[in-house]
Design a protein around this motif. Structure first.
Motif, PDB file in Angstrom:
ATOM      1  N   PRO A 129       0.787  -1.084  -0.040  1.00 31.32           N
ATOM      2  CA  PRO A 129      -0.030  -0.014  -0.016  1.00 31.32           C
ATOM      3  C   PRO A 129       1.035   1.272  -0.217  1.00 31.32           C
ATOM      4  CG  PRO A 129      -0.030  -1.085   2.174  1.00 31.32           C
ATOM      5  CD  PRO A 129       0.726  -2.009   1.243  1.00 31.32           C
ATOM      6  N   ALA A 153      -4.823   5.949  -0.437  1.00 26.86           N
ATOM      7  CA  ALA A 153      -6.162   5.861   0.098  1.00 26.86           C
ATOM      8  C   ALA A 153      -6.762   6.899   0.871  1.00 26.86           C
ATOM      9  CB  ALA A 153      -6.413   4.554   0.788  1.00 26.86           C
ATOM     10  N   ASP A 155      -9.136   7.063   3.121  1.00 22.78           N
ATOM     11  CA  ASP A 155      -9.518   6.450   4.462  1.00 22.78           C
ATOM     12  C   ASP A 155      -8.340   5.975   5.039  1.00 22.78           C
ATOM     13  OD1 ASP A 155      -9.106   4.258   2.958  1.00 22.78           O
ATOM     14  OD2 ASP A 155     -11.173   3.440   3.556  1.00 22.78           O
ATOM     15  N   ASN A 159      -6.349  -1.134   0.580  1.00 24.90           N
ATOM     16  CA  ASN A 159      -7.478  -1.394  -0.353  1.00 24.90           C
ATOM     17  C   ASN A 159      -6.994  -3.019  -1.078  1.00 24.90           C
ATOM     18  OD1 ASN A 159      -9.199  -1.697  -2.837  1.00 24.90           O
ATOM     19  ND2 ASN A 159      -9.509   0.427  -3.037  1.00 24.90           N
ATOM     20  N   ALA A 162      -7.826  -3.105  -4.884  1.00 22.08           N
ATOM     21  CA  ALA A 162      -6.779  -2.554  -5.708  1.00 22.08           C
ATOM     22  C   ALA A 162      -5.291  -2.970  -5.617  1.00 22.08           C
ATOM     23  CB  ALA A 162      -6.573  -0.989  -4.933  1.00 22.08           C
TER      24      ALA A 162
END
Ligand SMILES: Cc1ncc(COP(=O)(O)O)c(C=O)c1O
Length: 387
Positions: A129, A153, A155, A159, A162
């Protein structure tokens, strides 16, 4: 220079590694100034009056049992490790229904994680990430390979969809830190299991579970069972966090024996472990009362910090760990780190370009109280910036 300002300078050096683009200096490790007098007694932990909340340590450790074991082991410190390593591997293997060949012990999990990153970096990229504990993958890709990151992201969660889409042919490993550091957030276990099963058919999947024992449901959050089921998965664990043994440097990887063998090509052998650290790990591994005590203290500290933040108009992401990621709104995390350091509270500064997010570890309750008490004046001092 007064004693107070000497302390503040030390703390500034200690925290400055958090700045964007900083290299591998660990928080808390400050170099002595050239020509400085070396004091006769080194400090083994934070200086008195300093709340050290910058490295996710557990100050309640080592446990009494670990201290006793270390004392005995230390007296045999003339000898390289032998039986104790066999014992520790067997204990870990037995808990998970695996064999000792599934375990690679190292100096902290950082050792194994770096060997792993080196091992895969010759054949492709490490996919992660945008924000995760990437220290060892950055280290492992210094010579060759690179880290491929998902877009930021909004938030700050990982993900998984993704991530799955991003597994291209040039990806040699997916790295998931769960719960994640520095966000503290944990993934939904069923979604992670499904993701890991599918993703590991395409590439090796690394689950860094350094904080697993601190989650509400460690068993459900662990992907170790997938190793047993034959998926192409490596799980990293450590004695540095809930076990309170960060300075004793013991961690491990769990994977299929052939994967462990592949990683071992890049690893120092078991002889690189230290007698006292392994003794402490053996003594702590099944020490449920100590682990429950440490976890309860972390939960108590998180409650105090949440209250303190709310009283000052701030909040943090939901944490399943011994640290919290605080949303500073319009304030800079680096300004905040510096202002807190002035108040003898050590926290992290900016991560990458997450300029308004600040990580604080759960220390002793008194340390957390010191953090909360310092909040109003520190926040008051920091200018608000345009976000
Ligand atoms: C997610 C994660 N993994 C691994 C480590 C490495 O810890 P150690 O080498 O002490 O096991 C850390 C340390 O903070 C961490 O946060």
């Amino acid at each position: 220079m007064s004693n107070g300002s000497a302390i503040n300078r030390r703390m500034f050096l200690a925290g400055s590694s958090a700045a964007i683009g900083s290299s591998m200096v660990l928080p808390g490790l400050a170099a002595a100034a050239p020509g400085a007098m070396v004091s006769s007694a080194p400090a083994y932990g934070p200086l008195p009056g300093v709340a050290k909340l910058n490295a996710n340590e557990n100050p309640y450790g080592p446990s009494p049992a670990a201290l006793k074991a270390m004392d005995a082991a230390m007296r045999k410190g003339a000898y390289y490790v032998n039986d104790s390593v066999t014992r520790l591997k067997a204990m870990i293997a037995e808990r998970h229904g695996l064999t000792s060949e599934h375990i690679l012990l190292s100096s902290g999990s950082s050792g194994g994680l770096t060997y792993l990153a080196q091992a895969v970096s010759g054949s492709g990229k490490i996919l992660g990430p945008d924000l995760f504990w990437d220290t060892t993958s950055r280290m492992g890709t210094r010579q060759q390979g690179e880290i491929k990151r998902l877009p930021k992201a909004s938030d700050l969660a990982i993900n998984l969809a993704a991530m799955e889409d991003a597994i291209s042919d040039d990806v040699a490993m997916v790295q998931i830190t769960n719960p994640n550091n520095p966000t503290g957030m944990v993934l939904a276990p069923d979604e992670l299991v499904m993701f890991t099963k599918r993703a590991s058919k395409k590439t090796l999947v690394l689950l860094d579970e350094a904080y697993n024992e601190l989650t509400d449901d460690p068993e459900a959050n662990s992907m170790v069972p997938l190793v047993k089921q034959g998926y192409n998965v490596v799980v990293a664990r450590t004695f540095s966090k809930i076990y309170g043994l960060a300075g004793m440097r013991v961690g491990y990887l769990i994977a299929a024996p052939e994967t462990i063998e592949m990683i071992s090509q890049y690893a120092l052998g078991d002889y690189s472990l230290n007698q006292a650290g392994v003794a402490a790990a053996v003594a702590s591994y099944d020490d449920e009362p100590f682990l429950a005590y440490a976890k309860a203290k972390v939960v108590e500290a998180r409650g105090l910090i949440s209250e303190g933040l709310a009283a000052n108009g701030l909040s943090a992401l939901p944490s399943s760990t011994n640290f919290m990621f605080v949303d500073l709104g319009k304030r800079s995390a680096e300004d905040f780190r510096a202002a807190m350091a002035q108040r003898n509270v050590l926290i992290r500064g900016i991560y990458r370009d997450y300029t308004q997010w600040s990580r604080v570890s759960m220390g002793e309750i008194k340390d957390v109280q010191q953090y909360v008490a310092a909040l109003p004046s520190a926040l008051d001092e920091i200018p608000e910036v345009a976000v």
